[in-house]
Design a protein around this motif. Structure first.
Motif, PDB file in Angstrom:
ATOM      1  N   PRO A  25      -1.221   5.874   2.757  1.00 44.32           N
ATOM      2  CA  PRO A  25      -0.744   4.631   2.143  1.00 44.32           C
ATOM      3  C   PRO A  25      -1.849   3.567   2.183  1.00 44.32           C
ATOM      4  O   PRO A  25      -2.446   3.343   3.235  1.00 44.32           O
ATOM      5  CB  PRO A  25       0.452   4.224   3.016  1.00 44.32           C
ATOM      6  N   VAL A  26      -2.125   2.969   1.038  1.00 47.66           N
ATOM      7  CA  VAL A  26      -3.201   1.975   0.938  1.00 47.66           C
ATOM      8  C   VAL A  26      -2.587   0.578   0.979  1.00 47.66           C
ATOM      9  O   VAL A  26      -1.875   0.171   0.070  1.00 47.66           O
ATOM     10  CB  VAL A  26      -4.018   2.179  -0.357  1.00 47.66           C
ATOM     11  N   SER A  27      -2.858  -0.126   2.075  1.00 47.33           N
ATOM     12  CA  SER A  27      -2.162  -1.380   2.358  1.00 47.33           C
ATOM     13  C   SER A  27      -3.027  -2.617   2.143  1.00 47.33           C
ATOM     14  O   SER A  27      -2.667  -3.709   2.579  1.00 47.33           O
ATOM     15  CB  SER A  27      -1.634  -1.325   3.786  1.00 47.33           C
ATOM     16  N   LYS A  28      -4.143  -2.466   1.462  1.00 46.45           N
ATOM     17  CA  LYS A  28      -5.039  -3.616   1.250  1.00 46.45           C
ATOM     18  C   LYS A  28      -4.289  -4.770   0.582  1.00 46.45           C
ATOM     19  O   LYS A  28      -3.465  -4.551  -0.294  1.00 46.45           O
ATOM     20  CB  LYS A  28      -6.229  -3.221   0.384  1.00 46.45           C
ATOM     21  N   THR A  29      -4.612  -5.964   1.005  1.00 50.45           N
ATOM     22  CA  THR A  29      -4.041  -7.241   0.543  1.00 50.45           C
ATOM     23  C   THR A  29      -2.586  -7.455   0.978  1.00 50.45           C
ATOM     24  O   THR A  29      -2.025  -8.523   0.756  1.00 50.45           O
ATOM     25  CB  THR A  29      -4.132  -7.471  -1.004  1.00 50.45           C
ATOM     26  N   LYS A  30      -1.982  -6.466   1.610  1.00 49.64           N
ATOM     27  CA  LYS A  30      -0.575  -6.609   2.013  1.00 49.64           C
ATOM     28  C   LYS A  30      -0.484  -7.070   3.469  1.00 49.64           C
ATOM     29  O   LYS A  30      -1.250  -6.616   4.324  1.00 49.64           O
ATOM     30  CB  LYS A  30       0.156  -5.268   1.853  1.00 49.64           C
ATOM     31  N   PRO A  31       0.459  -7.948   3.765  1.00 47.80           N
ATOM     32  CA  PRO A  31       0.553  -8.485   5.127  1.00 47.80           C
ATOM     33  C   PRO A  31       1.018  -7.458   6.146  1.00 47.80           C
ATOM     34  O   PRO A  31       1.730  -6.498   5.814  1.00 47.80           O
ATOM     35  CB  PRO A  31       1.572  -9.617   5.002  1.00 47.80           C
ATOM     36  N   ALA A  32       0.645  -7.673   7.381  1.00 48.31           N
ATOM     37  CA  ALA A  32       0.953  -6.737   8.467  1.00 48.31           C
ATOM     38  C   ALA A  32       2.457  -6.465   8.591  1.00 48.31           C
ATOM     39  O   ALA A  32       2.854  -5.350   8.942  1.00 48.31           O
ATOM     40  CB  ALA A  32       0.396  -7.264   9.785  1.00 48.31           C
ATOM     41  N   GLU A  33       3.300  -7.442   8.254  1.00 42.21           N
ATOM     42  CA  GLU A  33       4.757  -7.216   8.353  1.00 42.21           C
ATOM     43  C   GLU A  33       5.192  -6.048   7.470  1.00 42.21           C
ATOM     44  O   GLU A  33       6.096  -5.291   7.824  1.00 42.21           O
ATOM     45  CB  GLU A  33       5.570  -8.446   7.918  1.00 42.21           C
TER      46      GLU A  33
ATOM     47  N   ARG B  75      -4.594   8.632  -1.972  1.00 41.52           N
ATOM     48  CA  ARG B  75      -4.658   7.239  -1.496  1.00 41.52           C
ATOM     49  C   ARG B  75      -3.795   6.389  -2.416  1.00 41.52           C
ATOM     50  O   ARG B  75      -4.189   6.091  -3.535  1.00 41.52           O
ATOM     51  CB  ARG B  75      -6.116   6.744  -1.529  1.00 41.52           C
ATOM     52  N   ILE B  76      -2.601   6.033  -1.936  1.00 38.92           N
ATOM     53  CA  ILE B  76      -1.648   5.378  -2.832  1.00 38.92           C
ATOM     54  C   ILE B  76      -1.267   3.997  -2.323  1.00 38.92           C
ATOM     55  O   ILE B  76      -0.779   3.849  -1.201  1.00 38.92           O
ATOM     56  CB  ILE B  76      -0.397   6.266  -3.024  1.00 38.92           C
ATOM     57  N   GLY B  77      -1.539   2.989  -3.160  1.00 39.82           N
ATOM     58  CA  GLY B  77      -1.252   1.608  -2.796  1.00 39.82           C
ATOM     59  C   GLY B  77      -0.064   1.038  -3.548  1.00 39.82           C
ATOM     60  O   GLY B  77       1.046   0.944  -3.030  1.00 39.82           O
ATOM     61  N   SER B  78      -0.280   0.670  -4.796  1.00 41.21           N
ATOM     62  CA  SER B  78       0.740  -0.086  -5.535  1.00 41.21           C
ATOM     63  C   SER B  78       2.063   0.655  -5.707  1.00 41.21           C
ATOM     64  O   SER B  78       3.119   0.030  -5.692  1.00 41.21           O
ATOM     65  CB  SER B  78       0.184  -0.566  -6.877  1.00 41.21           C
ATOM     66  N   LYS B  79       2.038   1.963  -5.807  1.00 48.07           N
ATOM     67  CA  LYS B  79       3.299   2.723  -5.939  1.00 48.07           C
ATOM     68  C   LYS B  79       4.135   2.649  -4.655  1.00 48.07           C
ATOM     69  O   LYS B  79       5.327   2.942  -4.686  1.00 48.07           O
ATOM     70  CB  LYS B  79       3.015   4.205  -6.263  1.00 48.07           C
ATOM     71  N   ILE B  80       3.523   2.270  -3.569  1.00 49.49           N
ATOM     72  CA  ILE B  80       4.266   2.137  -2.307  1.00 49.49           C
ATOM     73  C   ILE B  80       4.580   0.671  -2.006  1.00 49.49           C
ATOM     74  O   ILE B  80       5.724   0.314  -1.750  1.00 49.49           O
ATOM     75  CB  ILE B  80       3.454   2.735  -1.126  1.00 49.49           C
ATOM     76  N   PHE B  81       3.546  -0.161  -2.052  1.00 53.46           N
ATOM     77  CA  PHE B  81       3.679  -1.546  -1.586  1.00 53.46           C
ATOM     78  C   PHE B  81       3.925  -2.541  -2.718  1.00 53.46           C
ATOM     79  O   PHE B  81       4.072  -3.730  -2.472  1.00 53.46           O
ATOM     80  CB  PHE B  81       2.415  -1.961  -0.829  1.00 53.46           C
ATOM     81  N   GLY B  82       3.951  -2.070  -3.962  1.00 47.21           N
ATOM     82  CA  GLY B  82       4.094  -2.974  -5.098  1.00 47.21           C
ATOM     83  C   GLY B  82       2.730  -3.435  -5.580  1.00 47.21           C
ATOM     84  O   GLY B  82       1.715  -3.216  -4.916  1.00 47.21           O
ATOM     85  N   ASN B  83       2.728  -4.082  -6.749  1.00 52.52           N
ATOM     86  CA  ASN B  83       1.457  -4.539  -7.305  1.00 52.52           C
ATOM     87  C   ASN B  83       0.799  -5.545  -6.384  1.00 52.52           C
ATOM     88  O   ASN B  83       1.473  -6.292  -5.689  1.00 52.52           O
ATOM     89  CB  ASN B  83       1.673  -5.169  -8.674  1.00 52.52           C
ATOM     90  N   ARG B  84      -0.531  -5.526  -6.415  1.00 58.12           N
ATOM     91  CA  ARG B  84      -1.262  -6.518  -5.631  1.00 58.12           C
ATOM     92  C   ARG B  84      -1.437  -7.760  -6.494  1.00 58.12           C
ATOM     93  O   ARG B  84      -1.882  -7.652  -7.626  1.00 58.12           O
ATOM     94  CB  ARG B  84      -2.634  -5.954  -5.225  1.00 58.12           C
ATOM     95  N   ASN B  85      -1.040  -8.902  -5.962  1.00 59.34           N
ATOM     96  CA  ASN B  85      -1.160 -10.093  -6.811  1.00 59.34           C
ATOM     97  C   ASN B  85      -2.400 -10.922  -6.518  1.00 59.34           C
ATOM     98  O   ASN B  85      -2.591 -11.981  -7.047  1.00 59.34           O
ATOM     99  CB  ASN B  85       0.113 -10.945  -6.763  1.00 59.34           C
ATOM    100  N   TYR B  86      -3.235 -10.409  -5.653  1.00 61.70           N
ATOM    101  CA  TYR B  86      -4.546 -11.051  -5.496  1.00 61.70           C
ATOM    102  C   TYR B  86      -5.534 -10.012  -5.018  1.00 61.70           C
ATOM    103  O   TYR B  86      -5.161  -8.995  -4.475  1.00 61.70           O
ATOM    104  CB  TYR B  86      -4.492 -12.223  -4.515  1.00 61.70           C
ATOM    105  N   THR B  87      -6.798 -10.287  -5.256  1.00 58.80           N
ATOM    106  CA  THR B  87      -7.827  -9.407  -4.703  1.00 58.80           C
ATOM    107  C   THR B  87      -8.709 -10.248  -3.810  1.00 58.80           C
ATOM    108  O   THR B  87      -8.863 -11.443  -4.033  1.00 58.80           O
ATOM    109  CB  THR B  87      -8.681  -8.757  -5.810  1.00 58.80           C
ATOM    110  N   LEU B  88      -9.242  -9.614  -2.812  1.00 56.67           N
ATOM    111  CA  LEU B  88     -10.061 -10.372  -1.865  1.00 56.67           C
ATOM    112  C   LEU B  88     -11.509 -10.376  -2.328  1.00 56.67           C
ATOM    113  O   LEU B  88     -11.950  -9.483  -3.002  1.00 56.67           O
ATOM    114  CB  LEU B  88      -9.957  -9.717  -0.483  1.00 56.67           C
TER     115      LEU B  88
END
Ligand SMILES: *Cc1c(COP(=O)(O)O)cnc(C)c1O
Length: 225
Positions: free
Chosen positions: A23-31, A212-225
């Motif tokens: 699971p790719v959790s970039k930009t997503k908060p620890a919660e 490596r799956i991000g948005s399909k798990i955590f939703g779209n990323r609304n910002y990039t770092l």
């Protein structure tokens, strides 16, 4: 949308394929990561060094952290104490620095060599012409604090599935070639990290062992770092 349910749905499809979910959790908060963690998921992929270090410090210590994004040599030292697998090794210089920092931390750090298979120049990695030369050179053998366990690649960002399919097949064939040619005692070609939210099923069909799956798990990323 439930993160835990999304992970479960993907894992059901991955059953009996031999591929693991990262699971790719970039930009997503620890919660949000904790929701997955509390349901038993202990592997996460991150792209940015500072974010990875912050999450490592905030979260439980039995998590396996994978670095999947482009990594600058001067930042290796921050993740070397704890990172489980670096997917994005794209140069000899970077691998040498990982080895140096791993030695300082008295660790052996597992790595994947990233191969440039996409048409976009913005994506990094060894060119297909360079990768065989690199693996058959004597560089890797001299780096005793790294262990190469396979390859990573990112396909071109396109709706044209035939382009993506060709790129996955190219990566898989390089992987098989290296598996046959490799003589380094600290390298083996058992993991093939390919496939993201939009192309992971195709990747698994073509031999991926890590998606490596991000948005399909955590939703779209609304910002990039
Ligand atoms: C962001 C990222 C992913 C996940 O992308 P999604 O399309 O959100 O699944 C996978 N691999 C790398 C290297 C990434 O940077």
């Amino acid at each position: 949308m439930s993160i835990v349910q999304n992970i479960k749905d993907i894992e059901i499809e991955l059953e009996n394929t031999g591929a693991k979910l990262i699971p790719v959790s970039k930009t997503k908060p620890a919660e949000l990561l904790l929701e997955a963690y509390n349901a038993g998921h202990k592997v996460f992929g991150e792209n940015y060094v500072q974010e990875l270090v912050d999450k490592y410090e905030q979260m439980p210590k039995d998590i396996e952290w994978h670095m999947i994004g482009h990594l600058q040599s001067n930042k290796v030292k921050y993740i070397a104490p704890f990172v489980s697998l670096i997917h994005s090794v794209d140069s000899a210089k970077l691998l040498q620095e990982i080895n140096k920092q791993a030695l300082k931390n008295n660790r052996i750090i597992k790595c994947l060599l990233q191969v440039h298979i996409a048409t976009e120049d913005t994506k990094s990695g060894f060119d297909t012409s360079e990768i065989v030369a690199f693996v058959t050179s004597d560089v890797i053998e001299s780096l005793k604090n790294v262990e190469i366990i396979g390859l990573m690649g990112m396909s071109t960002f396109t709706d044209d599935k035939s382009v993506v399919l060709d790129e996955f097949r190219e990566l898989k064939s390089i992987f098989e070639m290296l598996k046959a040619e490799n003589k380094n005692s600290n390298a083996k070609f058992v993991e093939l990290s390919m496939g993201m939210s939009d192309d992971w099923q195709l990747a698994v069909q073509e031999g991926s062992t890590m998606v490596r799956i991000g948005s399909k798990i955590f939703g779209n990323r609304n910002y990039t770092l």
